[in-house]
Design a protein around this motif. Structure first.
Motif, PDB file in Angstrom:
ATOM      1  N   GLY A 194       0.808  -1.208   0.000  1.00 44.30           N
ATOM      2  CA  GLY A 194       0.000   0.000   0.000  1.00 44.30           C
ATOM      3  C   GLY A 194       0.847   1.266   0.000  1.00 44.30           C
ATOM      4  N   ALA A 195       1.917   1.279   0.816  1.00 43.79           N
ATOM      5  CA  ALA A 195       2.777   2.464   0.898  1.00 43.79           C
ATOM      6  C   ALA A 195       3.482   2.740  -0.428  1.00 43.79           C
ATOM      7  N   LEU A 196       4.014   1.688  -1.063  1.00 44.95           N
ATOM      8  CA  LEU A 196       4.751   1.872  -2.320  1.00 44.95           C
ATOM      9  C   LEU A 196       3.834   2.300  -3.459  1.00 44.95           C
ATOM     10  N   LEU A 197       2.665   1.677  -3.568  1.00 43.16           N
ATOM     11  CA  LEU A 197       1.739   2.054  -4.639  1.00 43.16           C
ATOM     12  C   LEU A 197       1.191   3.465  -4.433  1.00 43.16           C
ATOM     13  N   ALA A 198       0.880   3.811  -3.196  1.00 40.69           N
ATOM     14  CA  ALA A 198       0.407   5.171  -2.919  1.00 40.69           C
ATOM     15  C   ALA A 198       1.498   6.200  -3.193  1.00 40.69           C
ATOM     16  N   SER A 199       2.758   5.835  -2.945  1.00 41.36           N
ATOM     17  CA  SER A 199       3.874   6.752  -3.193  1.00 41.36           C
ATOM     18  C   SER A 199       4.024   7.068  -4.678  1.00 41.36           C
ATOM     19  N   LEU A 200       3.695   6.098  -5.538  1.00 40.19           N
ATOM     20  CA  LEU A 200       3.796   6.329  -6.980  1.00 40.19           C
ATOM     21  C   LEU A 200       2.829   7.413  -7.450  1.00 40.19           C
TER      22      LEU A 200
END
Length: 302
Positions: A194-200
């Protein structure tokens, strides 16, 4: 089926207490999301929620578990599961900008009924007629809450319904993975996916945080989500699922109280009737599922 040996009757009250505190955390999370959405883009709130989760879980569990925390036999399923939950969070955070917190939470609580429906339609699971009656009753309650065709909630009522169906698939996938995957490992990957996809996507919406209060509220969103899930783990470690599941619906009461306290909202008569129907049908279906299968029913935080 006999109660598992590691569930001691003396610990039941403690497990229920942890679970009630978890539902209170999720109600505070939802209310904060609705409030802070007036000042920053919703995706920023989503990003704070998952980054806080990922960092805290890693900092606490990695020293305790070591490499075993990240070992998984199904990395693609972990990615899919994390993506589904991120979608659920994004839909719920947007829906909360248009709906009262209590009514939104009530609609979310039809998730166990949707799981029953999807399992019957797509997984060919046998569903008894009492369960079909519970599904029908729960959806009737949802219709009373959203009142399609009226201007009480309007088009925004579609968002939590889409979210509920997405969350139901997440629940089905979770129940399959739980047979071979460690729950804390799934919790770890949920946060980081969730953190990595939201960061994109974050650069597309990022804006300066208006003040220290808004920043503190964004951190509170992450804190309530992380603490709430940790309390759930403590609760299910001490008390069997069939005992806990009816208490999950206490989140509706906390959400309605928070909605009244912060926004001054009081549900109307039809909405209250719908909420009662959802609680009765959803809680009964959740309890039957937990009793028959011994599967923990994960709580939708939002």
């Amino acid at each position: 089926m006999a109660t598992p040996a590691h569930y001691k009757p003396a610990q039941a009250a403690l497990g229920i207490g942890f679970l009630v505190l978890a539902t209170a955390c999720f109600a505070v999370l939802d209310t904060t999301v609705k409030y802070v959405g007036a000042f920053v883009p919703v995706l920023m709130a989503v990003w704070f929620r998952y980054v806080f989760h990922a960092v805290v879980v890693t900092a606490v569990m990695l020293p305790l578990r070591g490499r075993s925390l990240v070992q998984t036999a199904h990395p693609r399923f972990q990615l899919l599961r994390g993506s589904l939950l991120l979608t659920v969070s994004a839909l719920s955070f947007v829906a909360l900008q248009y709906m009262p917190v209590g009514e939104f939470t009530a609609i979310v609580m039809i998730t166990p009924l949707v799981v029953t429906l999807l399992a019957a339609l797509f997984l060919r699971e046998r569903v008894t007629w009492p369960r079909w009656l519970l599904v029908a009753g729960g959806f009737t309650g949802a219709l009373l809450v959203v009142q399609p065709g009226s201007d009480v909630i309007g088009w925004a009522s579609l968002l939590p319904l889409v979210m509920v169906f997405t969350y139901a698939w997440f629940q089905i996938l979770t129940s399959k993975m739980a047979r071979t995957e460690d729950p804390m490992t799934m919790h770890f990957y949920t946060g980081w996916v969730g953190a990595l996809l939201a960061s994109l996507a974050l650069p597309l919406v990022w804006q300066a945080i208006p003040d220290a209060t808004t920043f503190a509220l964004l951190c509170l969103i992450g804190l309530m989500g992380t603490v709430g899930h940790f309390l759930l783990i403590l609760a299910f470690a001490r008390t069997q699922a069939s005992t806990l599941t009816p208490y999950l619906y206490g989140q509706i009461g906390f959400a309605m109280f928070c909605g009244w306290l912060v926004f001054g909202h009081v549900a109307g008569q039809l909405e209250l009737i719908g909420i009662v129907l959802i609680v009765l049908c959803g809680a009964t279906a959740s309890w039957l599922t937990a009793r028959d299968r011994r599967l923990p029913v994960e709580q939708p935080e939002a």
